[in-house]
Design a protein around this motif. Structure first.
Motif, short mmCIF file in Angstrom:
data_model
loop_
_atom_site.label_atom_id
_atom_site.label_comp_id
_atom_site.label_asym_id
_atom_site.label_seq_id
_atom_site.Cartn_x
_atom_site.Cartn_y
_atom_site.Cartn_z
N ILE A 227 0.77 -1.18 0.03
CA ILE A 227 0.05 0.13 0.10
C ILE A 227 0.86 1.17 0.03
O ILE A 227 0.51 2.27 -0.57
N MET A 267 -7.72 -3.60 3.05
CA MET A 267 -7.35 -3.54 1.51
C MET A 267 -8.62 -2.92 0.77
O MET A 267 -8.25 -2.02 -0.17
N TYR A 270 -7.86 0.92 0.83
CA TYR A 270 -6.83 1.57 0.10
C TYR A 270 -6.62 1.36 -1.24
O TYR A 270 -6.01 1.94 -1.92
#
Length: 435
Positions: A227, A267, A270
């Protein structure tokens, strides 16, 4: 707008002409099968038929786009300038080969419907493809042909206003194993430890214990790093999570584990998230449906992206199942054993179902390379892999296509077979974003 004349406007013709002109070259087109309408039209126009009507921009057709079903097709590869091509039609045609039939043959994966020998995982093998056998697997020839066609159009119709498409990059991450040792059941943990000891793999056994007792971070837990790199280089990133039940081919953490579910939820905040259907879903609709619903239950949002685990799909059956489950985007189009362009294009395209002779709503996003292909199959070093990545990237950049890569969270771990690979992913992002 460019007017296309052909003696019969078939679904195949509509499909491939729109892919070449509208989606690749950003040129609006219309069709007619009436000669009088074609002759009366004052704008740029092209005829696609057996013989030219006059001195217009003419491309001589083969029979492929006027047929139905799948038949044996004779392929004889020649060269257009220095680019491989087939369905050669001679010099009377403005383009010396039938670019539309050739593109249709490649992009629909026509050859995968024909009899072939499958590999150990029941997949179509790269070495059986005409692209591999004729040395153009690592070139997106459909896009190359399209841009050479564009040069000819600009010569013939210089007054027409042409648009430029823009290059794009998509990074995709498959999560086959979110964790190497963490959050796996006691039986699996003990079994793994005993296996390490039996194989005299004492370092792995020590790592397993250290991770289980929180002395060391799990090596496959590279998600924060992924990320951070996504944000640093501003790249579109999609994570595909394997959440199928445990089998010898599907060894991820159980989807019932809270830590794994929380990871998936994180997840979603992001990056984009898709389904990684498990090994046996290729021919099992109910299993595929269960896994899609399972992931939607975790994310609390519709899932419409997928990539088959082990890249196992069978045409057209697997894609038909995805369509029935309202999957709109699939990222499975590529080979495990070879890098390159399985469908000979770096432009996302709609799946054309040769069984029903229709363009479907399923959009295929073909990837150019996979980390395990470079490391496990091709046995390249990290440095050699970056060279190959750069070569493929340049091929896509030339035609302003979409460069899609496939990495795994574990390949950033620098652990076990991924020793020395921790910097490859970021080095790739540097190469891609610096040009």
């Amino acid at each position: 707008m460019i007017l296309i004349y052909t003696h019969k406007v078939t679904p195949r013709i509509r499909y491939i002409f729109k892919h070449i002109f509208t989606r690749t070259l950003l040129i609006e087109i219309d069709f007619t099968s009436k000669i009088e309408d074609f002759v009366a039209f004052n704008g740029p126009k092209i005829s696609y038929t057996n013989i030219p009507l006059g001195n217009e921009f003419f491309i001589k057709s083969t029979n492929l786009l006027f047929e139905q079903g799948v038949n044996d097709v004779e392929i004889d590869v020649s060269k257009w300038d220095d680019i491989p091509c087939f369905f050669f039609q001679g010099q009377k045609s403005t383009i010396p080969f039938d670019i539309f039939s050739a593109s249709f043959f490649l992009i629909t994966r026509y050859e995968e419907y024909l009899p072939h020998i499958k590999d150990q995982y029941e997949r179509f093998s790269a070495n059986q493809s005409i692209a591999f056998q004729n040395g153009f697997l690592e070139k997106p020839v459909i896009d190359v042909w399209a841009f050479k066609l564009l040069e000819k159009l600009k010569e013939r119709f210089p007054e027409y206003e042409y648009k430029d498409r823009t290059y794009q990059f998509i990074s995709t991450i498959d999560v086959d194993n979110a964790y190497a040792f963490k959050h796996k059941g006691s039986i699996r943990a003990i079994g793994g430890f005993l296996k390490d000891v039996y194989q005299l793999n004492f370092l792995s056994a020590i790592d397993r214990i250290a991770v289980r007792f929180n002395i060391r971070k799990d090596p496959y837990n590279t998600f924060e790093h992924l990320i951070a790199l996504k944000n640093k280089y501003d790249v579109r990133t999609i994570f595909f999570f394997l959440i199928g039940d445990y089998t010898s081919y599907d060894t991820n953490v159980s989807a019932s584990k809270n830590k794994f579910r929380l990871l998936i939820k994180d997840m979603v905040d992001y990056a984009r998230v898709g389904l990684h259907p498990s090994f046996y879903t290729m021919n099992d609709f109910e299993k595929l449906k269960l896994e899609k619903e399972r992931l939607e239950g975790i994310t609390n949002m519709p899932i419409f992206r997928s990539r088959q685990h082990y890249l196992r799909f069978s045409l057209p059956d697997t894609f038909q199942k995805l369509i029935d489950l309202e999957i709109h985007e699939d990222y499975s189009m590529g080979y495990a054993s070879h890098v390159g362009f399985r469908a000979s294009t770096c432009t996302p395209f709609y799946f054309y179902d040769l069984d029903f002779e229709i363009q479907t709503p399923l959009r295929i996003f073909p990837f150019a390379l996979m980390d395990t292909t470079l490391n496990d199959y091709m046995k390249l070093t990290p440095k050699q892999s970056l060279g190959k990545i750069n070569d493929l990237h340049n091929e896509v950049k030339k035609v302003k296509g979409t460069f899609i890569t496939l990495f795994h969270n574990e390949s950033l771990s620098d652990y076990s077979r991924w020793k020395g690979w921790s910097r490859v992913y970021e080095s790739m992002l540097k190469i891609i974003t610096s040009k």
